[in-house]
Design a protein around this motif. Structure first.
Motif, mmCIF file in Angstrom:
data_model
loop_
_atom_site.group_PDB
_atom_site.id
_atom_site.type_symbol
_atom_site.label_atom_id
_atom_site.label_comp_id
_atom_site.label_asym_id
_atom_site.label_seq_id
_atom_site.Cartn_x
_atom_site.Cartn_y
_atom_site.Cartn_z
ATOM 1 N N PRO A 60 0.770 -1.180 0.115
ATOM 2 C CA PRO A 60 0.031 0.068 -0.009
ATOM 3 C C PRO A 60 0.931 1.197 -0.073
ATOM 4 C CG PRO A 60 -0.799 -1.672 1.689
ATOM 5 C CD PRO A 60 0.443 -2.087 0.847
ATOM 6 N N MET A 61 0.383 2.375 -0.634
ATOM 7 C CA MET A 61 1.094 3.630 -0.696
ATOM 8 C C MET A 61 0.562 4.541 0.567
ATOM 9 S SD MET A 61 2.643 3.734 -3.405
ATOM 10 C CE MET A 61 2.817 2.424 -4.895
ATOM 11 N N HIS A 62 1.656 5.382 0.808
ATOM 12 C CA HIS A 62 1.402 6.295 1.936
ATOM 13 C C HIS A 62 0.777 7.365 1.246
ATOM 14 C CE1 HIS A 62 4.504 3.871 3.466
ATOM 15 N NE2 HIS A 62 3.955 4.044 4.646
ATOM 16 N N ILE A 63 1.158 8.023 -0.117
ATOM 17 C CA ILE A 63 0.469 9.071 -0.563
ATOM 18 C C ILE A 63 0.223 8.556 -2.110
ATOM 19 C CG2 ILE A 63 0.861 11.153 -1.632
ATOM 20 C CD1 ILE A 63 2.607 11.835 1.095
ATOM 21 N N ILE A 64 -0.947 9.058 -2.621
ATOM 22 C CA ILE A 64 -1.229 8.876 -4.116
ATOM 23 C C ILE A 64 -1.695 10.229 -4.762
ATOM 24 C CG2 ILE A 64 -2.858 7.745 -5.753
ATOM 25 C CD1 ILE A 64 -3.203 5.319 -3.958
ATOM 26 N N PHE A 65 -1.092 10.357 -5.889
ATOM 27 C CA PHE A 65 -1.504 11.539 -6.569
ATOM 28 C C PHE A 65 -2.358 11.355 -7.640
ATOM 29 C CE2 PHE A 65 1.536 13.670 -4.176
ATOM 30 C CZ PHE A 65 1.308 15.112 -4.245
ATOM 31 N N CYS A 66 -3.405 11.679 -7.961
ATOM 32 C CA CYS A 66 -4.337 11.420 -9.234
ATOM 33 C C CYS A 66 -5.011 12.733 -9.559
ATOM 34 C CB CYS A 66 -5.193 10.021 -8.947
ATOM 35 S SG CYS A 66 -6.251 9.911 -10.574
ATOM 36 N N ARG A 67 -4.304 13.498 -10.372
ATOM 37 C CA ARG A 67 -4.789 14.677 -10.379
ATOM 38 C C ARG A 67 -4.994 15.066 -11.865
ATOM 39 N NH1 ARG A 67 -0.972 18.954 -7.614
ATOM 40 N NH2 ARG A 67 0.552 18.289 -9.430
ATOM 41 N N ASN A 68 -6.157 15.786 -12.038
ATOM 42 C CA ASN A 68 -6.639 16.405 -13.341
ATOM 43 C C ASN A 68 -6.620 15.251 -14.478
ATOM 44 O OD1 ASN A 68 -6.282 19.260 -12.526
ATOM 45 N ND2 ASN A 68 -4.267 18.629 -12.363
ATOM 46 N N VAL A 69 -6.861 14.034 -14.127
ATOM 47 C CA VAL A 69 -7.166 12.726 -15.127
ATOM 48 C C VAL A 69 -8.628 12.635 -14.931
ATOM 49 C CG1 VAL A 69 -6.552 11.000 -13.537
ATOM 50 C CG2 VAL A 69 -6.588 10.612 -16.085
ATOM 51 N N LEU A 70 -9.235 12.705 -13.742
ATOM 52 C CA LEU A 70 -10.502 12.364 -13.688
ATOM 53 C C LEU A 70 -11.568 12.944 -14.292
ATOM 54 C CD1 LEU A 70 -10.470 12.048 -9.578
ATOM 55 C CD2 LEU A 70 -10.404 9.985 -11.286
ATOM 56 N N ILE A 71 -11.392 14.144 -14.697
ATOM 57 C CA ILE A 71 -12.103 15.187 -15.417
ATOM 58 C C ILE A 71 -12.330 14.455 -16.970
ATOM 59 C CG2 ILE A 71 -11.543 17.193 -14.320
ATOM 60 C CD1 ILE A 71 -9.407 17.833 -16.307
ATOM 61 N N TYR A 72 -11.579 13.618 -17.311
ATOM 62 C CA TYR A 72 -11.929 13.109 -18.471
ATOM 63 C C TYR A 72 -12.542 11.696 -18.508
ATOM 64 C CZ TYR A 72 -7.757 16.077 -19.791
ATOM 65 O OH TYR A 72 -7.118 17.202 -20.187
ATOM 66 N N PHE A 73 -13.156 11.496 -17.321
ATOM 67 C CA PHE A 73 -13.804 10.269 -17.171
ATOM 68 C C PHE A 73 -15.452 10.509 -16.822
ATOM 69 C CE2 PHE A 73 -9.964 8.073 -15.232
ATOM 70 C CZ PHE A 73 -9.487 8.065 -16.410
ATOM 71 N N ASP A 74 -16.503 9.771 -17.095
ATOM 72 C CA ASP A 74 -17.621 9.937 -16.534
ATOM 73 C C ASP A 74 -18.074 9.473 -15.267
ATOM 74 O OD1 ASP A 74 -17.707 7.297 -16.695
ATOM 75 O OD2 ASP A 74 -19.003 6.974 -18.679
ATOM 76 N N LYS A 75 -19.093 9.955 -14.566
ATOM 77 C CA LYS A 75 -19.351 9.445 -13.110
ATOM 78 C C LYS A 75 -19.027 8.094 -12.568
ATOM 79 C CE LYS A 75 -19.887 13.632 -11.303
ATOM 80 N NZ LYS A 75 -18.896 14.120 -10.084
ATOM 81 N N PRO A 76 -19.679 7.132 -13.462
ATOM 82 C CA PRO A 76 -19.382 5.854 -12.998
ATOM 83 C C PRO A 76 -17.774 5.298 -13.048
ATOM 84 C CG PRO A 76 -21.171 5.910 -14.530
ATOM 85 C CD PRO A 76 -20.519 7.204 -14.472
ATOM 86 N N THR A 77 -17.139 5.784 -14.180
ATOM 87 C CA THR A 77 -15.622 5.428 -14.081
ATOM 88 C C THR A 77 -14.841 6.025 -13.338
ATOM 89 O OG1 THR A 77 -15.640 5.466 -16.857
ATOM 90 C CG2 THR A 77 -13.836 5.558 -15.849
ATOM 91 N N GLN A 78 -15.140 7.435 -13.108
ATOM 92 C CA GLN A 78 -14.465 8.226 -11.934
ATOM 93 C C GLN A 78 -14.825 7.337 -10.482
ATOM 94 O OE1 GLN A 78 -16.012 12.129 -11.495
ATOM 95 N NE2 GLN A 78 -15.279 12.879 -13.394
ATOM 96 N N SER A 79 -15.837 6.751 -10.195
ATOM 97 C CA SER A 79 -16.236 6.174 -9.044
ATOM 98 C C SER A 79 -15.269 4.879 -9.112
ATOM 99 C CB SER A 79 -17.458 5.686 -8.964
ATOM 100 O OG SER A 79 -17.858 5.091 -7.604
ATOM 101 N N ALA A 80 -15.126 4.208 -10.083
ATOM 102 C CA ALA A 80 -14.424 2.796 -10.171
ATOM 103 C C ALA A 80 -12.881 2.959 -9.886
ATOM 104 C CB ALA A 80 -14.844 2.130 -11.368
ATOM 105 N N VAL A 81 -12.582 4.078 -10.576
ATOM 106 C CA VAL A 81 -11.221 4.426 -10.543
ATOM 107 C C VAL A 81 -10.629 4.824 -9.165
ATOM 108 C CG1 VAL A 81 -9.120 6.105 -11.324
ATOM 109 C CG2 VAL A 81 -10.742 5.148 -12.980
ATOM 110 N N LEU A 82 -11.414 5.841 -8.607
ATOM 111 C CA LEU A 82 -11.262 6.319 -7.177
ATOM 112 C C LEU A 82 -11.230 5.149 -6.189
ATOM 113 C CD1 LEU A 82 -13.142 9.637 -7.361
ATOM 114 C CD2 LEU A 82 -10.431 9.307 -6.740
ATOM 115 N N SER A 83 -12.147 4.209 -6.248
ATOM 116 C CA SER A 83 -12.103 2.927 -5.298
ATOM 117 C C SER A 83 -10.931 1.866 -5.550
ATOM 118 C CB SER A 83 -13.659 2.173 -5.906
ATOM 119 O OG SER A 83 -13.528 1.178 -4.958
ATOM 120 N N ARG A 84 -10.671 1.799 -6.469
ATOM 121 C CA ARG A 84 -9.490 0.883 -6.942
ATOM 122 C C ARG A 84 -8.081 1.886 -6.456
ATOM 123 N NH1 ARG A 84 -12.040 -0.325 -11.897
ATOM 124 N NH2 ARG A 84 -10.826 1.220 -13.158
#
Length: 284
Positions: free
Chosen positions: A223-247
């Motif tokens: 497991p990571m102590h810090i994860i950056f996932c910035r300015n990529v979620l805006i290219y996804f629809d809500k279901p995809t955002q939810s799935a990516v953030l969950s993973r």
């Protein structure tokens, strides 16, 4: 590769609605990136380079090659490289790095974490992971009991090649504070060379690799102590955002931190995250 071999000529045609729909559906299924009709002209402009590279003279022929002749297996990486947007700057959204330095890292150190693992999950050409490395070097320099490693991944092979080399136009590092510039950025001995390179000290701290956030699992190890996932979620629809953030959250250590872009939100998603600062969250 069995591309159509014809004499080269200017690529002037347009993508038909049928082929645009096929391309948009494939791009979405593969990468999660939505491709609305309003992006038709952008898609045509970017794919013209692929037509020239494959010696295919029309969009119809290119789509036939992809979808009817099995070319998609070879071409997928290049197709996705062509359509992904890769804007990057050093110290972009700088408040994140202030919070990381002043709060997240001291908290993790106080909790007894000594080998910090940080993941830049959409690293583009490398400005983000190198910025993270500069901040960590400054923090670790004041404490000899800490170590860190950074994983930097992206969907695009083109940007990963640039990131791994760590060579940039000199103007791109303008946001880097002067003291960090002196310590971590090397300038050419030739005055006319307007390129700089990130120091070997930082480059050795970062492992670069290709990863698709649409994959059902992210093979990042512990497991990571810090994860950056910035300015990529805006290219996804809500279901995809939810799935990516969950993973992504599944890859985060309890008490670890998630940074997303200032124009992004997790509102409405059922995630074990609490907000601790503007677009900064901690796993509970």
């Amino acid at each position: 590769m069995n591309a159509v071999a014809r004499p080269m000529q200017a690529v002037n045609d347009r993508i038909s609605k049928r082929n645009f729909d096929r391309l948009a559906r494939y791009i979405y299924d593969y990468s999660g990136i939505k491709m609305p009709q309003s992006k038709l002209t952008m898609l045509e402009g970017r794919l013209r380079r692929r037509l020239r590279a494959t010696n295919i003279v029309s969009f119809d022929d290119y789509c036939d090659y992809l979808f009817n002749d099995g070319g998609i297996e070879y071409e997928a990486v290049y197709l996705i490289d062509a359509v992904t947007t890769n804007k990057t700057d050093f110290f972009r959204e700088s408040k994140h790095f202030d919070y990381m330095s002043e709060s997240a890292l001291p908290t993790l150190a106080k909790q007894g974490h000594r080998n910090l693992r940080i993941w830049s999950s959409a690293c583009s050409t490398g400005a983000e992971p190198y910025t993270i490395a500069m901040v960590l070097e400054e923090f670790v320099e004041r404490r000899n009991d800490l170590n860190y490693s950074i994983l930097a991944t992206d969907l695009s092979t083109d940007v990963l090649q640039t990131a791994h080399q760590g060579i940039y136009p000199a103007e791109l590092v303008a946001p880097v504070p002067p003291e960090m510039l002196r310590k971590y950025v090397m300038r050419s001995l030739r005055p006319r060379n307007r390129e700089v390179r990130i120091s070997p000290r930082l480059r050795s701290r970062i492992g670069f690799g290709r990863m698709n956030l649409m994959d059902v699992k992210y093979p990042v190890g512990d497991p990571m102590h810090i994860i950056f996932c910035r300015n990529v979620l805006i290219y996804f629809d809500k279901p995809t955002q939810s799935a990516v953030l969950s993973r992504l959250t599944d890859c985060l250590l309890p008490g670890g931190y998630m940074f997303i872009g200032h124009s992004e939100s997790i509102i409405g998603f059922d995630l074990p995250l609490k907000q601790v600062s503007n677009t900064v969250f901690q796993r509970v």
